[in-house]
Design an enzyme around this catalytic site. Structure first.
Site, PDB file in Angstrom:
ATOM      1  N   ASP A  41       0.850  -1.186   0.000  1.00  0.00           N
ATOM      2  CA  ASP A  41       0.000   0.000   0.000  1.00  0.00           C
ATOM      3  C   ASP A  41       0.884   1.234   0.000  1.00  0.00           C
ATOM      4  O   ASP A  41       2.037   1.179   0.444  1.00  0.00           O
ATOM      5  CB  ASP A  41      -0.898   0.007   1.246  1.00  0.00           C
ATOM      6  CG  ASP A  41      -2.196   0.780   1.037  1.00  0.00           C
ATOM      7  OD1 ASP A  41      -2.125   2.020   0.851  1.00  0.00           O
ATOM      8  OD2 ASP A  41      -3.266   0.161   1.064  1.00  0.00           O
ATOM      9  N   VAL A  65       1.069   1.525  -6.917  1.00  0.00           N
ATOM     10  CA  VAL A  65       0.850   0.651  -8.071  1.00  0.00           C
ATOM     11  C   VAL A  65       1.011   1.371  -9.396  1.00  0.00           C
ATOM     12  O   VAL A  65       1.117   0.723 -10.444  1.00  0.00           O
ATOM     13  CB  VAL A  65      -0.543  -0.019  -7.994  1.00  0.00           C
ATOM     14  CG1 VAL A  65      -0.656  -0.897  -6.764  1.00  0.00           C
ATOM     15  CG2 VAL A  65      -1.668   1.004  -8.044  1.00  0.00           C
ATOM     16  N   TYR A 154     -14.605   5.474 -13.534  1.00  0.00           N
ATOM     17  CA  TYR A 154     -14.475   4.285 -12.681  1.00  0.00           C
ATOM     18  C   TYR A 154     -14.983   3.049 -13.416  1.00  0.00           C
ATOM     19  O   TYR A 154     -14.316   2.006 -13.454  1.00  0.00           O
ATOM     20  CB  TYR A 154     -15.246   4.500 -11.384  1.00  0.00           C
ATOM     21  CG  TYR A 154     -15.214   3.321 -10.448  1.00  0.00           C
ATOM     22  CD1 TYR A 154     -14.099   3.080  -9.641  1.00  0.00           C
ATOM     23  CD2 TYR A 154     -16.286   2.437 -10.376  1.00  0.00           C
ATOM     24  CE1 TYR A 154     -14.063   1.992  -8.783  1.00  0.00           C
ATOM     25  CE2 TYR A 154     -16.255   1.349  -9.522  1.00  0.00           C
ATOM     26  CZ  TYR A 154     -15.150   1.124  -8.732  1.00  0.00           C
ATOM     27  OH  TYR A 154     -15.119   0.032  -7.884  1.00  0.00           O
ATOM     28  N   LYS A 158     -12.975  -0.467 -14.658  1.00  0.00           N
ATOM     29  CA  LYS A 158     -13.347  -1.806 -14.205  1.00  0.00           C
ATOM     30  C   LYS A 158     -13.704  -2.718 -15.371  1.00  0.00           C
ATOM     31  O   LYS A 158     -13.481  -3.928 -15.310  1.00  0.00           O
ATOM     32  CB  LYS A 158     -14.487  -1.719 -13.185  1.00  0.00           C
ATOM     33  CG  LYS A 158     -14.055  -1.054 -11.876  1.00  0.00           C
ATOM     34  CD  LYS A 158     -12.842  -1.754 -11.259  1.00  0.00           C
ATOM     35  CE  LYS A 158     -12.460  -1.171  -9.906  1.00  0.00           C
ATOM     36  NZ  LYS A 158     -11.326  -1.895  -9.282  1.00  0.00           N
TER      37      LYS A 158
END
Length: 241
Positions: A41, A65, A154, A158
């Site tokens: 994280d 990331v 978003y 996805k």
């Protein structure tokens, strides 16, 4: 005929976005199943606290990331310390909701970078250094199965995660590496509040608890799911029905 056992004993797993929420629940479930879990994280202090709560089978590492160099450092450390890497959960994500015309440039970039680019970079890191026979579980969403009003970016990310999953499954199958996507419905965590959800659309009329989604992720990461790859697996209280 005996049921397959969900057992991760001897496996080394890296879970992104693991300081809290779903990532923390996945890390805890993995540890309960016998894995050594690396909680990754940007919030290293939070990930460390969660790892300490889980116990001796868990450790924390700082990882953004979006940063290829950070992935290189994290995976090099993992291999140096443990000698192998068997499971990756690309869980790190951000959620922003606004009418498309009102969404700021920096918000668009953030959602794209964390949710989609982060998943691509993580999957590439696994392709480079994960042990043959490993497993990758990418966290998509029911927003990756249907459009969502005021959450276009978003939702787009996805949908993209599902594309990454299927393409990687085709490419990595020859090494026995399985790649699956989990598509949760509403999970009330720090990323989504209960008042953001229209419960009338959910047949079970409630949010998922993080542990309920983590149970599916654990199954897909285990050898019990040895013939599952390239799939989208919903855990959504019937929302997508």
């Amino acid at each position: 005929m005996t049921a397959p056992v969900i057992d991760l004993t001897g496996k080394v797993a890296l879970v992104t976005g693991a300081a809290g929420g779903l990532g923390a629940a996945v890390a805890a479930a993995f540890a309960d199943a016998g894995a050594h879990v690396v909680l990754a994280d940007t919030d290293l202090a939070g990930a460390t606290r969660t790892a300490e709560e889980i116990g001796g089978s868990a450790e924390a590492v700082e990882l953004d990331v979006r940063d290829p160099d950070a992935w290189q450092r994290a995976t090099a450390r993992l291999l140096e310390q443990h000698g192998h890497w068997d499971v990756l959960v690309n869980n790190a994500g951000v959620y922003r909701k606004a009418p498309l015309a009102e969404m700021a440039d920096d918000e668009i970039a953030l959602v794209l970078d964390v949710n989609l680019r982060g998943t691509v970079l993580g999957t590439r890191a696994a392709a480079r250094s994960m042990a043959d026979g490993g497993a990758i579980v990418n966290i998509s969403s029911t927003a990756g199965l249907a459009g969502h009003r005021h959450a276009l970016v978003y939702s787009a990310t996805k949908f993209g995660v599902r594309g990454v999953t299927r393409s990687a499954a085709l490419e990595l199958g020859e090494r026995g590496i399985r790649v699956n996507a989990v598509c949760p419905g509403p999970i009330v965590t720090s990323m989504m509040r209960a008042d953001q959800v229209d419960w009338s659309a959910v047949p079970l009329s409630r949010a998922a608890e993080p542990r309920e989604v983590a149970a599916l992720v654990t199954y897909l990461a285990s050898d019990a799911a040895a013939y599952c790859t390239g799939g989208d697996h919903t855990v959504d209280g019937g929302l997508s029905a």
